[in-house]
Structures are given as structure tokens and as C-alpha cells.
Design a protein around this motif. Structure first.
Motif, PDB file in Angstrom:
ATOM      1  N   ILE A  24       0.752  -1.355   0.110  1.00 24.58           N
ATOM      2  CA  ILE A  24      -0.047   0.124   0.090  1.00 24.58           C
ATOM      3  C   ILE A  24       0.809   1.119  -0.078  1.00 24.58           C
ATOM      4  CG2 ILE A  24      -1.708   1.195   1.280  1.00 24.58           C
ATOM      5  CD1 ILE A  24      -3.093  -1.298   2.204  1.00 24.58           C
ATOM      6  N   ASP A  25       0.602   1.928  -0.930  1.00 27.23           N
ATOM      7  CA  ASP A  25       1.265   3.358  -1.033  1.00 27.23           C
ATOM      8  C   ASP A  25       2.881   3.064  -1.257  1.00 27.23           C
ATOM      9  OD1 ASP A  25       1.681   5.912  -1.609  1.00 27.23           O
ATOM     10  OD2 ASP A  25       1.723   6.274   0.411  1.00 27.23           O
ATOM     11  N   GLY A  26       3.429   2.057  -1.826  1.00 30.91           N
ATOM     12  CA  GLY A  26       4.832   1.697  -1.887  1.00 30.91           C
ATOM     13  C   GLY A  26       5.509   0.866  -0.764  1.00 30.91           C
ATOM     14  N   ALA A  27       4.548   0.558   0.385  1.00 32.56           N
ATOM     15  CA  ALA A  27       5.215   0.042   1.676  1.00 32.56           C
ATOM     16  C   ALA A  27       4.463  -1.264   1.862  1.00 32.56           C
ATOM     17  CB  ALA A  27       5.009   0.692   2.795  1.00 32.56           C
ATOM     18  N   ARG A  28       5.010  -2.270   2.638  1.00 33.55           N
ATOM     19  CA  ARG A  28       4.433  -3.458   3.022  1.00 33.55           C
ATOM     20  C   ARG A  28       3.343  -3.152   4.132  1.00 33.55           C
ATOM     21  NH1 ARG A  28       4.235  -6.463  -0.392  1.00 33.55           N
ATOM     22  NH2 ARG A  28       3.175  -8.287   0.389  1.00 33.55           N
ATOM     23  N   TRP A  29       2.339  -3.785   3.632  1.00 37.41           N
ATOM     24  CA  TRP A  29       1.314  -3.662   4.905  1.00 37.41           C
ATOM     25  C   TRP A  29       0.595  -5.092   5.396  1.00 37.41           C
ATOM     26  CZ3 TRP A  29      -1.118   1.112   6.252  1.00 37.41           C
ATOM     27  CH2 TRP A  29      -2.327   1.084   7.226  1.00 37.41           C
ATOM     28  N   THR A  30       0.518  -5.323   6.701  1.00 29.73           N
ATOM     29  CA  THR A  30       0.132  -6.291   7.246  1.00 29.73           C
ATOM     30  C   THR A  30      -0.867  -6.138   7.971  1.00 29.73           C
ATOM     31  OG1 THR A  30       2.620  -7.218   7.464  1.00 29.73           O
ATOM     32  CG2 THR A  30       0.801  -8.775   8.091  1.00 29.73           C
ATOM     33  N   GLN A  31      -2.007  -7.018   8.082  1.00 32.26           N
ATOM     34  CA  GLN A  31      -2.936  -6.750   9.300  1.00 32.26           C
ATOM     35  C   GLN A  31      -3.985  -7.787   9.307  1.00 32.26           C
ATOM     36  OE1 GLN A  31      -5.412  -3.005   8.018  1.00 32.26           O
ATOM     37  NE2 GLN A  31      -6.911  -4.536   9.028  1.00 32.26           N
ATOM     38  N   GLN A  32      -4.730  -7.933  10.280  1.00 31.50           N
ATOM     39  CA  GLN A  32      -5.631  -8.846  10.394  1.00 31.50           C
ATOM     40  C   GLN A  32      -6.812  -8.776   9.402  1.00 31.50           C
ATOM     41  OE1 GLN A  32      -7.303  -8.648  14.537  1.00 31.50           O
ATOM     42  NE2 GLN A  32      -8.861  -9.789  14.049  1.00 31.50           N
ATOM     43  N   THR A  33      -7.399  -9.998   9.239  1.00 27.14           N
ATOM     44  CA  THR A  33      -8.471  -9.859   8.112  1.00 27.14           C
ATOM     45  C   THR A  33      -9.769  -9.628   8.877  1.00 27.14           C
ATOM     46  OG1 THR A  33      -7.417 -11.670   7.068  1.00 27.14           O
ATOM     47  CG2 THR A  33      -9.703 -11.537   6.459  1.00 27.14           C
ATOM     48  N   PHE A  34     -10.865  -8.910   8.293  1.00 26.51           N
ATOM     49  CA  PHE A  34     -12.054  -8.531   8.661  1.00 26.51           C
ATOM     50  C   PHE A  34     -13.135  -9.059   7.763  1.00 26.51           C
ATOM     51  CE2 PHE A  34      -9.674  -5.700  11.592  1.00 26.51           C
ATOM     52  CZ  PHE A  34     -10.237  -5.627  12.875  1.00 26.51           C
ATOM     53  N   SER A  35     -13.905  -9.789   8.212  1.00 26.14           N
ATOM     54  CA  SER A  35     -14.980 -10.051   7.500  1.00 26.14           C
ATOM     55  C   SER A  35     -16.082  -9.076   7.226  1.00 26.14           C
ATOM     56  CB  SER A  35     -15.804 -11.335   7.994  1.00 26.14           C
ATOM     57  OG  SER A  35     -16.401 -11.089   9.183  1.00 26.14           O
TER      58      SER A  35
END
Ligand SMILES: N[C@@H](CCC(=O)N[C@@H](CS)C(=O)NCC(=O)O)C(=O)O
Length: 346
Positions: free
Chosen positions: A295-306
Motif C-alpha cells: 500500500i502506497d509503496g510499503a508492505r502492509w500486514t494486518q488482521q483480516t476482517f469479514s
């Protein structure tokens, strides 16, 4: 649908969605009665079934079988419109209504990342929130109880930063997005008083809710807002109470007549929110508990949300329901912004 007034709700001053709904009720001149507190306790005291998940704000609507506790501001806004139609926050024009919905969704699901990140990631803000939030629950809290609650709240919320994807890698991405968002607001508010003309839509209230906290509660994003967008700072004060604003049908400005500055806002949605929504929806489909994307040139990690995958599905349903003429108007505004890629779900 009728509803005995005042409309009852339970919320907290530090909750952006509570502030979103209070400002909306004031603008719509719907009389309300808010209890500052925890919905669980209020539901228990009234013998009302608690909603799951428990969220702030919780509304207590009178239904045929008695009081019912209801959460989620977006459908509640539509429910209130069915109850009382005057001073609507939903544009009649379907193309405009779609963009209003998109702005509300972006505010609720992305701008809340700014809010939660700045509240708990910078030490100075975490200390501020840790001090103030227990008093927002009980202004007379004794010192010992306050100290304990401060520690409990801060530890709980800091440990949940990962939920919105806030970490050392994403912190600069969130910060850059917040600044671009404010710059877009500064530019847009120079042309008109609200996002889609001269009357506020649901999207304005969504943005307002998050900004009450960013501008009014947390020191780091407040300083940034004053630096980047003084118009937004003043707008937040105005949005707080629009009960005296007399909206007219022509105050909604057609998409084709909107200032170019609306596109800057769309561009921010396309740049950060669209890729997040797509990656999250893919993860939900694959059954992955977390997702990673660029996202916007950077790595993004996060929890999944249904829930957020549902938001994306709803946005797509609304897009598909547009007539050819209305879809063409929406497409013209969104072309090249990156939002298009989140509107192609089958
Ligand atoms: N989609 C919901 C979101 C509401 C929400 O997330 N509220 C937050 C507080 S601002 C909450 O209750 N979070 C659960 C928690 O803090 O445990 C809405 O629009 O009302």
C-alpha cells in the motif's frame, strides 16, 4: 416507521462513531437522549439483549416487542431516514448518493486507522488517551482506580494496534495518508462547505466523527491538522452542530458540477483504501486470518476482517445498481483515481 423520541443511545465521548451519530441527530433535529457509558451495563439494567459484537454507540430502538439494542452507524443512519425524511443526509441523485456512501465507508473503515494509530502508537498520545479515557467513563474516578484503569486501557489498546495494521512499517504510510487527506480537505473546503455541496451528507458525518478525535482529543494528529488544514479544524467545529443550517434540494451539487478538488479525496481513497479492501476481501475468501499487501509503496500486514469484506460487497452492489447514466457520471469522477479497481467485483 415511527419512533418515540427522544431516541436513546449509549456511547462514549472518545468514540468517533458516537460523535458521528450525535452530530447527525443534531443536524437532523431528532431529539435524543445519550447515556455516557458501557452499552453492556445499560442493556443489563434494562433487561435488553446485548448486540454482538458490542460496539459504541449502541442505539435502543422501540420495536413492537419492546426495546432493541442496535449497533452499526451506517444502517442506523438509513433507519433514521425511514423514520423521519426531512433534513435528509442522503442525496436523491443516485450518482451523488453513491459517492456519499463511498466517502462514509472510507471515513468509517480507513480514517479510523488514522484515529486508532495516532491514539496509541506515539507515546505522548497513548499517555494522553490513557489519562483521559478513564475519566470519560467516570469523571469522579478515585485516583487509584484511575491509575489502574489507565494502565488497563492503554495496555489493551496498544496491544490491539495490529488490528488496524499500525506498526513500525506502516506508521509512515498512515502518517502520509493522513497528511494527504488533510491537504485534500483543505483544498476542497475552499470551494464548498461540505463534501458534496452546501448541505452535509452521511459521508460528512463519517469524516467528522473520526476528525473529532484527530483534531479534538489526540495531540499529534491535532498538531498535524493545524499545520496542514486549518479549514478542517474550523469545519469540525461547524459540523458539531448544524441544527441551524436550512438545506435546500439544490444544495447538493451534481457530480458533473463538483469542483476538481473532490477528485483529490477520491484519489486518496483509490491510493490506500482500494488496495486494502481488495487484499482483505481476498483473504476472507481464502480463509486467511491475516493479509499482506503493498500500500502506497510499503508492505502492509494486518488482521483480516469479514465486516470490511461485507463493506466492499455492499459498495459493489450499490455500484451495480446504478443506471447506465449514473454509472457513467460516477466513472467520470473516479477515472484514474484507483477507486475503479475496488468496483469490479462480480
Ligand atoms: N461499524 C461500526 C463501528 C463502531 C466501532 O467500531 N466502535 C468502537 C468504538 S469507537 C468499538 O466499540 N470498538 C470495540 C471495542 O473498543 O472493544 C459503526 O459504524 O458504528
Amino acid at each position: 416507521m415511527t419512533q418515540q423520541q427522544p431516541i436513546r443511545l449509549v456511547g462514549d465521548t472518545g468514540s468517533p462513531y458516537t460523535q458521528k451519530m450525535l452530530a447527525l441527530l443534531r443536524y437532523r433535529r431528532l431529539s435524543y437522549a445519550i447515556t455516557w457509558g458501557q452499552p453492556e451495563q445499560v442493556c443489563d439494567a434494562l433487561g435488553v439483549e446485548k448486540p454482538r459484537p458490542g460496539l459504541l454507540p449502541t442505539f435502543l430502538f422501540e420495536e413492537e416487542n419492546g426495546l432493541r439494542a442496535v449497533t452499526d452507524s451506517t444502517p442506523i443512519i438509513r433507519r433514521l431516514e425511514k423514520m423521519v425524511s426531512s433534513r435528509s443526509v442522503l442525496p436523491d441523485d443516485p450518482a451523488l448518493a453513491f459517492i456519499d456512501y463511498l466517502i462514509e465507508d472510507f471515513a468509517d473503515e480507513w480514517c479510523t486507522k488514522y484515529m486508532f494509530h495516532y491514539r496509541w502508537y506515539p507515546k505522548v498520545d497513548a499517555d494522553n488517551a490513557g489519562t483521559l479515557l478513564p475519566y470519560s467513563f467516570d469523571v469522579s474516578l478515585p485516583k487509584d482506580a484511575h491509575d489502574q484503569l489507565k494502565q488497563w486501557v492503554a495496555e489493551r489498546q496498544i496491544s490491539r494496534l495490529y488490528v488496524v495494521g499500525s506498526n513500525d512499517t506502516t506508521a509512515p504510510v498512515i502518517d502520509a495518508s493522513y497528511r494527504r487527506f488533510l491537504a485534500a480537505m483543505e483544498n476542497h473546503l475552499a470551494h464548498q462547505k461540505f463534501m458534496l455541496g452546501n448541505r452535509p451528507g452521511a459521508g460528512d458525518f463519517g469524516l467528522y466523527g473520526q476528525l473529532t478525535q484527530l483534531v479534538g482529543f489526540d495531540p499529534t494528529p491535532r498538531a498535524i491538522a493545524h499545520e496542514v488544514s486549518p479549514r478542517t479544524v474550523a469545519w469540525v467545529d461547524h459540523m458539531d452542530d448544524q441544527s441551524g443550517h436550512e438545506p435546500k434540494a439544490q444544495d447538493w451539487v451534481k457530480l458533473g458540477d463538483q469542483p476538481e478538488s473532490l477528485r483529490d479525496l477520491m484519489q486518496e481513497i483509490g491510493r490506500v483504501y482500494a488496495p486494502a479492501q481488495l487484499a482483505n476481501a481476498q483473504a476472507v475468501q481464502a480463509g486467511d486470518k491475516t493479509w499482506e499487501s503493498e500500500i502506497d509503496g510499503a508492505r502492509w500486514t494486518q488482521q483480516t476482517f469479514s465486516y470490511q469484506a461485507k463493506c466492499l460487497a455492499w459498495t459493489n452492489e450499490r455500484y451495480r445498481a446504478l443506471s447506465d447514466v449514473d454509472r457513467a457520471a460516477v466513472d467520470k469522477l473516479l477515472q484514474g483515481t484507483g477507486v475503479e479497481m475496488m468496483l469490479s467485483l462480480a
